[in-house]
Scaffold this motif. Structure first.
Motif, PDB file in Angstrom:
ATOM      1  N   THR A   1       0.871  -1.240   0.169  1.00 14.01           N
ATOM      2  CA  THR A   1       0.025   0.405   0.552  1.00 14.01           C
ATOM      3  C   THR A   1       1.196   0.967  -0.002  1.00 14.01           C
ATOM      4  OG1 THR A   1      -1.818  -1.715   1.666  1.00 14.01           O
ATOM      5  CG2 THR A   1      -2.213   1.327   1.216  1.00 14.01           C
ATOM      6  N   PHE A   2       1.771   1.236   0.907  1.00  8.08           N
ATOM      7  CA  PHE A   2       2.650   2.271   0.674  1.00  8.08           C
ATOM      8  C   PHE A   2       2.075   3.588   1.408  1.00  8.08           C
ATOM      9  CE2 PHE A   2       4.477  -1.010  -1.323  1.00  8.08           C
ATOM     10  CZ  PHE A   2       5.798  -1.266  -1.342  1.00  8.08           C
ATOM     11  N   ASP A   3       1.305   3.035   2.179  1.00  7.89           N
ATOM     12  CA  ASP A   3       0.574   4.360   2.880  1.00  7.89           C
ATOM     13  C   ASP A   3       1.069   5.482   3.702  1.00  7.89           C
ATOM     14  OD1 ASP A   3      -1.828   6.336   2.281  1.00  7.89           O
ATOM     15  OD2 ASP A   3      -2.922   5.319   4.085  1.00  7.89           O
TER      16      ASP A   3
ATOM     17  N   HIS B   1       7.375   5.757   5.053  1.00 13.22           N
ATOM     18  CA  HIS B   1       8.300   5.912   6.179  1.00 13.22           C
ATOM     19  C   HIS B   1       9.236   5.086   5.507  1.00 13.22           C
ATOM     20  CE1 HIS B   1       7.079   2.008   7.177  1.00 13.22           C
ATOM     21  NE2 HIS B   1       5.469   2.249   6.552  1.00 13.22           N
TER      22      HIS B   1
ATOM     23  N   ARG C   1      -9.812   0.342   6.214  1.00 10.55           N
ATOM     24  CA  ARG C   1      -9.721   1.499   5.955  1.00 10.55           C
ATOM     25  C   ARG C   1      -9.359   2.326   4.901  1.00 10.55           C
ATOM     26  NH1 ARG C   1      -4.473   1.082   8.692  1.00 10.55           N
ATOM     27  NH2 ARG C   1      -2.999   2.139   7.619  1.00 10.55           N
TER      28      ARG C   1
ATOM     29  N   MET D   1       8.342 -10.122  -0.786  1.00  6.38           N
ATOM     30  CA  MET D   1       7.157  -9.677  -0.151  1.00  6.38           C
ATOM     31  C   MET D   1       7.815  -9.695   1.444  1.00  6.38           C
ATOM     32  SD  MET D   1       4.430  -9.947  -1.605  1.00  6.38           S
ATOM     33  CE  MET D   1       3.424  -9.463  -0.598  1.00  6.38           C
TER      34      MET D   1
ATOM     35  N   THR E   1      11.125  -3.949   8.542  1.00  8.84           N
ATOM     36  CA  THR E   1      12.072  -3.168   9.384  1.00  8.84           C
ATOM     37  C   THR E   1      11.390  -3.159  10.886  1.00  8.84           C
ATOM     38  OG1 THR E   1      12.752  -1.503   7.498  1.00  8.84           O
ATOM     39  CG2 THR E   1      12.698  -0.686   9.866  1.00  8.84           C
TER      40      THR E   1
ATOM     41  N   ILE F   1       7.900  -0.064  12.897  1.00  9.95           N
ATOM     42  CA  ILE F   1       7.305   0.794  12.124  1.00  9.95           C
ATOM     43  C   ILE F   1       6.493   0.824  11.514  1.00  9.95           C
ATOM     44  CG2 ILE F   1       9.151   1.542  10.772  1.00  9.95           C
ATOM     45  CD1 ILE F   1       8.551   4.480  10.892  1.00  9.95           C
TER      46      ILE F   1
HETATM   47  N1  CTP Z   1       7.052  -3.242   5.332  1.00 10.92           N
HETATM   48  C1  CTP Z   1       8.501  -3.603   6.043  1.00 10.92           C
HETATM   49  N2  CTP Z   1       8.868  -3.071   7.513  1.00 10.92           N
HETATM   50  C2  CTP Z   1       7.796  -2.098   8.021  1.00 10.92           C
HETATM   51  C3  CTP Z   1       6.481  -2.369   7.301  1.00 10.92           C
HETATM   52  C4  CTP Z   1       6.441  -2.098   5.828  1.00 10.92           C
HETATM   53  O1  CTP Z   1       9.470  -3.772   5.481  1.00 10.92           O
HETATM   54  N3  CTP Z   1       7.942  -1.712   9.333  1.00 10.92           N
HETATM   55  C5  CTP Z   1       7.577  -3.136   4.267  1.00 10.92           C
HETATM   56  C6  CTP Z   1       6.230  -4.271   3.630  1.00 10.92           C
HETATM   57  O2  CTP Z   1       7.085  -5.924   4.365  1.00 10.92           O
HETATM   58  C7  CTP Z   1       5.572  -4.613   2.518  1.00 10.92           C
HETATM   59  C8  CTP Z   1       5.729  -3.099   2.534  1.00 10.92           C
HETATM   60  O3  CTP Z   1       6.322  -2.830   3.321  1.00 10.92           O
HETATM   61  O4  CTP Z   1       6.871  -4.892   1.395  1.00 10.92           O
HETATM   62  C9  CTP Z   1       4.398  -2.275   2.216  1.00 10.92           C
HETATM   63  O5  CTP Z   1       3.687  -2.484   3.245  1.00 10.92           O
HETATM   64  P1  CTP Z   1       2.742  -2.143   3.794  1.00 10.92           P
HETATM   65  O6  CTP Z   1       1.705  -2.817   4.298  1.00 10.92           O
HETATM   66  O7  CTP Z   1       2.101  -1.089   2.810  1.00 10.92           O
HETATM   67  O8  CTP Z   1       2.764  -1.142   4.896  1.00 10.92           O
HETATM   68  P2  CTP Z   1       2.396  -1.228   6.327  1.00 10.92           P
HETATM   69  O9  CTP Z   1       3.821  -0.175   6.689  1.00 10.92           O
HETATM   70  O10 CTP Z   1       2.860  -2.428   6.890  1.00 10.92           O
HETATM   71  O11 CTP Z   1       1.336  -0.817   6.742  1.00 10.92           O
HETATM   72  P3  CTP Z   1       0.030  -0.421   8.024  1.00 10.92           P
HETATM   73  O12 CTP Z   1       0.149  -0.984   8.985  1.00 10.92           O
HETATM   74  O13 CTP Z   1      -1.376  -0.189   7.304  1.00 10.92           O
HETATM   75  O14 CTP Z   1      -0.001  -2.660   7.557  1.00 10.92           O
END
Ligand code: CTP
Length: 134
Positions: free
Chosen positions: A12-14, A17, A50, A95, A118, A121
């Motif tokens: 999603t990359f919303d 971060h 959401r 993934m 990571t 976060i």
């Molecule tokens: N990702 C990651 N480390 C994080 C957060 C996300 O490596 N701390 C990676 C996810 O594993 C995925 C990509 O970033 O491959 C996009 O993740 P996304 O679901 O958009 O981000 P989240 O921060 O996990 O979003 P949410 O809290 O809405 O689930």
């Protein structure tokens, strides 16, 4: 003609971060070309329950502007992953390890790599922090 090894990843990359940045950097390092499928707004609602903070057009613009990313497209449905992998000629699917094992079915058409997330976060945590102020 040179052969290129395309890597594909999805998300999603919303509220972009550093966890997003790190997964994209590491995915790009696994090939010559990185293609990113960015979840459609409607898909995000069905997947995460959401509306995203940033619209799909904004999220596409942000991810597409990154130096590691060669192409972005809208991921309309989770059911189309195989079609996207084939259409983009991807040799590797990346993934986050929150999905470990869930995409092994694609090992017949590409290498499937799960990268460690990571720590500490996420978009959800950031949105919560901003909305509660803590
Ligand atoms: N990702 C990651 N480390 C994080 C957060 C996300 O490596 N701390 C990676 C996810 O594993 C995925 C990509 O970033 O491959 C996009 O993740 P996304 O679901 O958009 O981000 P989240 O921060 O996990 O979003 P949410 O809290 O809405 O689930």
């Amino acid at each position: 003609m040179p052969t290129s090894s395309t890597v594909i990843t999805f998300g999603t990359f919303d509220v972009f971060h550093v966890g997003h940045l790190r997964v994209i950097e590491r995915a790009a390092a696994l090939g010559d070309r990185l293609v990113v499928g960015v979840s459609a707004d409607a898909l995000n609602v069905s997947k995460k329950g959401r509306e995203p903070v940033f619209s799909q057009d904004e999220r596409l613009a942000i991810v597409g502007a990154l130096r590691w990313v060669d192409e972005v497209f809208v991921e309309e449905s989770l059911e189309l992953k195989r079609d996207y992998i084939v259409a983009h000629g991807a040799r590797t699917l990346v993934m986050g390890d929150d999905w470990t094992g869930k995409f092994d079915e694609f090992e017949d058409i590409c290498q499937v790599v799960y990268l460690p997330r990571t720590p500490a976060i996420s978009t959800t945590a950031i949105v919560e922090k901003i909305s509660t102020g803590s």
